[in-house]
Motif scaffolding. Structure first.
Motif, mmCIF file in Angstrom:
data_model
loop_
_atom_site.group_PDB
_atom_site.id
_atom_site.type_symbol
_atom_site.label_atom_id
_atom_site.label_comp_id
_atom_site.label_asym_id
_atom_site.label_seq_id
_atom_site.Cartn_x
_atom_site.Cartn_y
_atom_site.Cartn_z
ATOM 1 N N ARG A 80 -11.595 -6.399 -5.041
ATOM 2 C CA ARG A 80 -12.888 -5.875 -5.474
ATOM 3 C C ARG A 80 -13.241 -4.684 -4.590
ATOM 4 O O ARG A 80 -13.250 -4.801 -3.361
ATOM 5 C CB ARG A 80 -13.969 -6.953 -5.374
ATOM 6 N N VAL A 81 -13.509 -3.543 -5.221
ATOM 7 C CA VAL A 81 -13.917 -2.332 -4.506
ATOM 8 C C VAL A 81 -15.342 -2.011 -4.926
ATOM 9 O O VAL A 81 -15.601 -1.724 -6.099
ATOM 10 C CB VAL A 81 -12.986 -1.144 -4.815
ATOM 11 N N PRO A 102 -16.834 12.288 -12.487
ATOM 12 C CA PRO A 102 -16.524 10.856 -12.576
ATOM 13 C C PRO A 102 -17.196 10.065 -11.460
ATOM 14 O O PRO A 102 -17.505 10.616 -10.396
ATOM 15 C CB PRO A 102 -15.000 10.827 -12.423
ATOM 16 N N ARG A 103 -17.393 8.789 -11.713
ATOM 17 C CA ARG A 103 -17.969 7.913 -10.691
ATOM 18 C C ARG A 103 -16.910 7.395 -9.727
ATOM 19 O O ARG A 103 -17.221 7.016 -8.598
ATOM 20 C CB ARG A 103 -18.672 6.735 -11.371
ATOM 21 N N LEU A 104 -15.666 7.355 -10.179
ATOM 22 C CA LEU A 104 -14.557 6.839 -9.379
ATOM 23 C C LEU A 104 -13.451 7.882 -9.306
ATOM 24 O O LEU A 104 -13.051 8.447 -10.322
ATOM 25 C CB LEU A 104 -14.009 5.550 -10.003
ATOM 26 N N LEU A 105 -12.946 8.122 -8.097
ATOM 27 C CA LEU A 105 -11.817 9.021 -7.899
ATOM 28 C C LEU A 105 -10.623 8.223 -7.386
ATOM 29 O O LEU A 105 -10.757 7.442 -6.434
ATOM 30 C CB LEU A 105 -12.164 10.107 -6.887
ATOM 31 N N ILE A 106 -9.483 8.413 -8.027
ATOM 32 C CA ILE A 106 -8.246 7.780 -7.587
ATOM 33 C C ILE A 106 -7.342 8.899 -7.100
ATOM 34 O O ILE A 106 -6.927 9.768 -7.877
ATOM 35 C CB ILE A 106 -7.582 6.981 -8.719
ATOM 36 N N LEU A 107 -7.045 8.896 -5.811
ATOM 37 C CA LEU A 107 -6.290 9.967 -5.176
ATOM 38 C C LEU A 107 -4.992 9.405 -4.623
ATOM 39 O O LEU A 107 -4.999 8.592 -3.696
ATOM 40 C CB LEU A 107 -7.122 10.601 -4.049
ATOM 41 N N ASP A 108 -3.877 9.836 -5.198
ATOM 42 C CA ASP A 108 -2.566 9.342 -4.802
ATOM 43 C C ASP A 108 -1.927 10.342 -3.835
ATOM 44 O O ASP A 108 -1.512 11.421 -4.242
ATOM 45 C CB ASP A 108 -1.688 9.160 -6.051
ATOM 46 N N GLU A 109 -1.892 9.982 -2.556
ATOM 47 C CA GLU A 109 -1.328 10.845 -1.507
ATOM 48 C C GLU A 109 -1.923 12.259 -1.558
ATOM 49 O O GLU A 109 -1.194 13.249 -1.689
ATOM 50 C CB GLU A 109 0.194 10.911 -1.647
ATOM 51 N N CYS A 139 -11.802 3.100 -0.329
ATOM 52 C CA CYS A 139 -10.839 2.022 -0.109
ATOM 53 C C CYS A 139 -9.438 2.610 -0.055
ATOM 54 O O CYS A 139 -9.040 3.383 -0.931
ATOM 55 C CB CYS A 139 -10.926 0.978 -1.223
ATOM 56 N N GLY A 140 -8.687 2.248 0.972
ATOM 57 C CA GLY A 140 -7.305 2.679 1.093
ATOM 58 C C GLY A 140 -6.365 1.630 0.516
ATOM 59 O O GLY A 140 -6.450 0.466 0.869
ATOM 60 N N LYS A 178 -19.908 8.870 -4.723
ATOM 61 C CA LYS A 178 -18.653 8.600 -5.406
ATOM 62 C C LYS A 178 -17.919 7.436 -4.751
ATOM 63 O O LYS A 178 -18.062 7.185 -3.551
ATOM 64 C CB LYS A 178 -17.743 9.839 -5.389
ATOM 65 N N THR A 179 -17.127 6.750 -5.552
ATOM 66 C CA THR A 179 -16.219 5.726 -5.046
ATOM 67 C C THR A 179 -14.828 6.335 -5.025
ATOM 68 O O THR A 179 -14.437 7.045 -5.966
ATOM 69 C CB THR A 179 -16.223 4.489 -5.951
ATOM 70 N N VAL A 180 -14.071 6.085 -3.967
ATOM 71 C CA VAL A 180 -12.739 6.677 -3.829
ATOM 72 C C VAL A 180 -11.723 5.585 -3.529
ATOM 73 O O VAL A 180 -11.907 4.786 -2.608
ATOM 74 C CB VAL A 180 -12.709 7.742 -2.716
ATOM 75 N N LEU A 181 -10.648 5.576 -4.306
ATOM 76 C CA LEU A 181 -9.466 4.763 -4.005
ATOM 77 C C LEU A 181 -8.363 5.731 -3.636
ATOM 78 O O LEU A 181 -8.004 6.600 -4.422
ATOM 79 C CB LEU A 181 -9.051 3.916 -5.207
ATOM 80 N N ILE A 182 -7.816 5.598 -2.430
ATOM 81 C CA ILE A 182 -6.856 6.554 -1.921
ATOM 82 C C ILE A 182 -5.606 5.846 -1.435
ATOM 83 O O ILE A 182 -5.693 4.791 -0.788
ATOM 84 C CB ILE A 182 -7.485 7.410 -0.785
ATOM 85 N N THR A 183 -4.446 6.384 -1.766
ATOM 86 C CA THR A 183 -3.198 5.906 -1.191
ATOM 87 C C THR A 183 -2.692 6.964 -0.230
ATOM 88 O O THR A 183 -2.858 8.162 -0.458
ATOM 89 C CB THR A 183 -2.115 5.643 -2.261
#
Length: 296
Positions: free
Chosen positions: A44-45, A170-177, A51-52, A202-207
């Motif tokens: 859950r994020v 967007p409300r959520l950003l997904i950033l891959d490397e 969140c990494g 913003k919410t961010v999911l990052i790898t």
């Protein structure tokens, strides 16, 4: 008679990302064998956090991202974005995505590229032009907006990639490397930009494989290994050492250090170590090297 509506508990707000028992299998070969890429992951994020998503190559990170983007359907379990199943178009509209190795049309200018993705997202007219100017300024690419993408450095490509991910707000950003292959100055600038996006709600999911950077910017981390969630929690709790404190003072002569040890002993405490503080190489680099103007 009591008001039943007033007595009902208020339902919790939908998380930005919620995975429940998320599982994904892929068929391998002609025998019907299956490879489990994601194995019953619960995560859950919360909205407004960074969140990494960590793990070695082959751990299931990319598959998890594809499930979040609605590019794959789960074999089992569920995957929602702000309470909406990730396979629904409505969920995708709330997400901006920057892939690890984006391919952009080299003959377009940065402004034309962002406009192209804005139109794909359903924007048009003055609203789109206003958003283009806003996101180019946000990522620091306004001075180079009318240059062709083919002339951009790696750091500039990542910035323009962030601009296209942000154009539809967007409300959520997904950033891959997002900092892969970027020099330390550009990497630090992108990290600060991510923190600024969080400040805007913003919410961010990052790898990333740059764990030091993840530690600096993320609120929480989730670690995958062989498709399974092996660790999840707040960064400050995972890296902190409960029951210990570090005090940084100027160098003490031996006599004063001995007095300090004696004072601590009288209090029932023990001086565990005396260390010379070290700076971090990335910080030294950033102090000495000035960022370049993208327009040059």
């Amino acid at each position: 008679m009591a008001d039943s509506a007033a007595a009902s508990p208020v339902p919790p707000a939908a998380a930005a990302i919620e995975l429940r028992g998320l599982t994904k299998d892929f068929a391998v070969g002609l025998r019907g064998l299956k490879l489990r890429a994601v194995d019953h992951v619960d995560l859950r994020v919360e909205s407004g956090t960074i969140c990494g998503l960590l793990g070695p190559n082959g751990s299931g990170k990319s598959t998890t991202i594809k499930l979040l983007l609605g590019l794959l359907e789960p074999t089992a379990g569920s995957c929602t974005v702000f309470g909406v199943p990730s396979t629904d178009v409505a969920a995708r509209a709330a997400v901006g995505y920057l892939p690890e190795a984006p391919y952009f049309y080299r003959h377009l200018t940065g402004r034309e590229l962002v406009r192209f993705y804005g139109r794909i997202s359903g924007l048009g007219g003055r609203d789109l032009e206003g958003r283009i100017d806003e996101v180019l300024a946000t990522v620091g690419m306004a001075p180079a907006a009318d240059r062709r993408v083919g002339t951009y450095s790696k750091g500039m490509l990542q910035r323009i990639g962030l601009a296209q991910a942000l154009v539809h707000d967007p409300r959520l950003l997904i950033l891959d490397e997002p900092t892969a292959g970027v020099d330390p100055v550009g990497s630090a600038a992108i990290a600060q930009l991510i923190l600024d996006l969080k400040a805007r709600g913003k919410t961010v999911l990052i790898t990333s494989h740059l764990l030091g950077q993840i530690e600096d910017i993320c609120d929480r981390v989730a670690m995958l290994d062989r498709g399974r969630l092996v660790l999840e929690g707040a960064v400050r709790d995972l890296v902190g050492q409960a029951g210990r404190q570090a005090l940084v003072v100027e160098a003490l002569p031996e006599a004063e250090l001995a007095e300090l040890k004696a004072w601590l002993a009288a209090k029932g405490r023990r001086l565990e170590a005396v260390e010379t503080p070290r700076s971090r190489l990335d910080r030294i680099f950033l102090e000495r090297v000035q960022p370049q103007d993208p327009a040059k």
